[in-house]
Design an enzyme around this catalytic site. Structure first.
Site, short mmCIF file in Angstrom:
data_model
loop_
_atom_site.label_atom_id
_atom_site.label_comp_id
_atom_site.label_asym_id
_atom_site.label_seq_id
_atom_site.Cartn_x
_atom_site.Cartn_y
_atom_site.Cartn_z
N ARG A 164 0.81 -1.23 0.00
CA ARG A 164 0.00 0.00 0.00
C ARG A 164 0.84 1.28 0.00
NH1 ARG A 164 -3.09 -3.53 -0.64
NH2 ARG A 164 -5.23 -3.63 0.14
N SER A 213 -10.29 0.78 3.50
CA SER A 213 -9.57 0.51 4.75
C SER A 213 -8.95 1.80 5.28
CB SER A 213 -8.44 -0.49 4.53
OG SER A 213 -8.94 -1.72 4.07
N GLU A 283 -3.77 4.12 6.35
CA GLU A 283 -3.70 3.94 4.90
C GLU A 283 -4.26 5.17 4.21
OE1 GLU A 283 -4.89 0.09 3.14
OE2 GLU A 283 -6.08 1.23 1.71
N1 EPU Z 1 -11.64 -9.07 10.88
C1 EPU Z 1 -12.18 -8.97 12.14
N2 EPU Z 1 -13.06 -7.96 12.39
C2 EPU Z 1 -13.45 -7.07 11.45
C3 EPU Z 1 -12.90 -7.16 10.16
C4 EPU Z 1 -11.99 -8.18 9.90
O1 EPU Z 1 -11.86 -9.76 13.02
O2 EPU Z 1 -14.27 -6.20 11.77
C5 EPU Z 1 -10.71 -10.17 10.58
C6 EPU Z 1 -11.33 -11.12 9.55
O3 EPU Z 1 -12.11 -12.10 10.17
C7 EPU Z 1 -10.13 -11.70 8.89
C8 EPU Z 1 -9.10 -10.58 8.94
O4 EPU Z 1 -9.54 -9.66 9.95
O5 EPU Z 1 -9.62 -12.79 9.63
C9 EPU Z 1 -8.91 -9.88 7.61
O6 EPU Z 1 -10.10 -9.29 7.19
P1 EPU Z 1 -10.55 -9.20 5.65
O7 EPU Z 1 -10.51 -10.56 5.04
O8 EPU Z 1 -11.81 -8.44 5.59
O9 EPU Z 1 -9.39 -8.39 4.94
P2 EPU Z 1 -8.58 -7.09 5.39
O10 EPU Z 1 -7.19 -7.52 5.69
O11 EPU Z 1 -9.31 -6.32 6.44
C10 EPU Z 1 -7.63 -6.43 3.05
C11 EPU Z 1 -7.44 -5.10 2.38
C12 EPU Z 1 -8.71 -4.68 1.64
C13 EPU Z 1 -9.08 -5.76 0.64
C14 EPU Z 1 -9.28 -7.07 1.39
C15 EPU Z 1 -9.64 -8.26 0.49
C16 EPU Z 1 -5.85 -3.88 3.78
C17 EPU Z 1 -5.67 -2.82 4.80
N3 EPU Z 1 -7.09 -4.09 3.38
O12 EPU Z 1 -8.62 -6.23 4.06
O13 EPU Z 1 -8.41 -3.48 0.93
O14 EPU Z 1 -10.27 -5.42 -0.06
O15 EPU Z 1 -8.06 -7.40 2.10
O16 EPU Z 1 -8.54 -8.63 -0.29
O17 EPU Z 1 -4.87 -4.48 3.34
C18 EPU Z 1 -8.42 -1.10 1.06
O18 EPU Z 1 -7.20 -1.19 1.08
O19 EPU Z 1 -9.04 -0.01 1.08
C19 EPU Z 1 -9.19 -2.35 1.05
C20 EPU Z 1 -10.51 -2.36 1.17
#
Ligand code: EPU
Length: 292
Positions: A164, A213, A283
């Site tokens: 990012r 995010s 971010e």
């Molecule tokens: N989780 C929680 N609580 C929450 C949200 C998530 O416990 O309220 C846990 C989920 O259960 C999971 C982990 O956190 O185990 C990761 O969550 P998720 O799969 O939703 O992915 P993320 O890491 O939060 C990243 C990117 C997103 C992208 C998704 C899907 C970052 C900061 N974010 O989210 O990117 O869409 O993966 O690939 O790397 C963005 O950058 O704006 C964005 C939306």
């Protein structure tokens, strides 16, 4: 001066948060040549892409803001060389639109980008991506205009991409890029896009104004998990609320100010740090003046 200029133009209509005070001068160049001439004439310019990863201050932005939009959005696919096709595209093009164009031509590499709000320029500047891929994987070259008006073409390897983030100099304006795509079956490409989109729709509050995010994931952990663990889901300041669906999203429930959003951000930073010792890294970019 050819391009159109608006004075004191509210930026809330151009941000996905639907938040942001006025731009002192908002310039709409009609093509990349005009954009380059604005950049060399003005020096310091805030470039507004898709408005998807920013929090614009309630006071707005002083000086010149330049909106690279549909007028700086040309795209050209090179003839295939074996399996590979280079697409040359301008920075104002929507990332989702480009991924759709690629899919219809049977070109793979941009499936991850389908549904990510924002322009190509913004996506390159922050190395946008998901777990399925990121801009770094496909960027062959990026053309920037430096603060002194020089046009420079960097190879993908020279862009300093990491999670990012990128290494473009402060003030570099991205105007064009070349991406490497591969030929594949369009039904398979469409299916990968559909899956990614469905997964995001299921876990993210895509029906409400937000900036995606808020924080980067810290090494070995997830910002969403950390924020949920400190009990902040549903936490509100004014119209800004930590999403009940995904704790790394702040949604504008109506009438949120940038100050409301920043107060929620700071509360999340404070509580996560106090509870787990992790310093969350933002971010989203803050634009304009804020009292931190
Ligand atoms: N989780 C929680 N609580 C929450 C949200 C998530 O416990 O309220 C846990 C989920 O259960 C999971 C982990 O956190 O185990 C990761 O969550 P998720 O799969 O939703 O992915 P993320 O890491 O939060 C990243 C990117 C997103 C992208 C998704 C899907 C970052 C900061 N974010 O989210 O990117 O869409 O993966 O690939 O790397 C963005 O950058 O704006 C964005 C939306």
């Amino acid at each position: 001066m050819e391009e159109s200029v608006e004075k004191n133009a509210p930026l809330s209509r151009f941000t996905t948060f639907r938040i942001g005070g006025p731009a002192e001068r908002l310039v709409h160049p009609r093509n990349v040549e005009e954009a380059i001439s604005v950049l060399s004439r003005e020096g310091q310019v805030f470039i507004l892409g898709g408005g998807s990863n920013i929090l614009v201050s309630d006071e707005g932005v002083r000086g010149v803001t330049m909106r690279l939009s549909k007028f700086c959005a040309d795209v050209e696919f090179s003839p295939a060389q074996g399996n590979k096709v280079i697409v040359k595209a301008q920075a104002g093009l929507s990332l989702t639109r480009l991924s759709g164009l690629a899919m219809r031509r049977g070109l793979s590499g941009l499936e991850f980008a389908y549904g990510i709000p924002g322009t190509l320029g913004g996506a390159l500047a922050m190395n946008a991506g998901t777990r399925e891929g990121e801009m770094k994987d496909i960027a062959v070259s990026v053309t920037v205009v430096t603060r002194d008006g020089a046009v420079k073409r960097l190879s993908g390897g020279e862009c300093g991409f990491s999670y990012r983030s990128s290494g473009f100099a402060d003030g570099d304006a991205i105007v064009e890029c070349e991406l490497a795509l591969r030929r594949d079956d369009d039904a398979r490409i469409r299916e990968r896009m559909r899956k990614g989109w469905e997964a995001r729709k299921a876990s993210q509050p895509l029906d409400k104004p937000s900036a995606g995010s808020i924080f980067k994931n810290p090494a070995g952990n997830f910002a969403g998990r950390l924020i949920e663990a400190v009990g902040l889901k549903g936490y509100c300041v004014g119209g800004a609320m930590v999403s009940e669906k995904h704790a790394n999203f702040i949604v504008n429930t109506g009438g949120a100010s940038a100050g409301d959003v920043l107060a929620v951000i700071k509360e999340a930073e404070r509580r996560v740090y106090e509870t787990s010792g992790v310093r969350l890294e933002r971010e989203i970019k803050l634009v304009g003046r804020f009292d931190e």
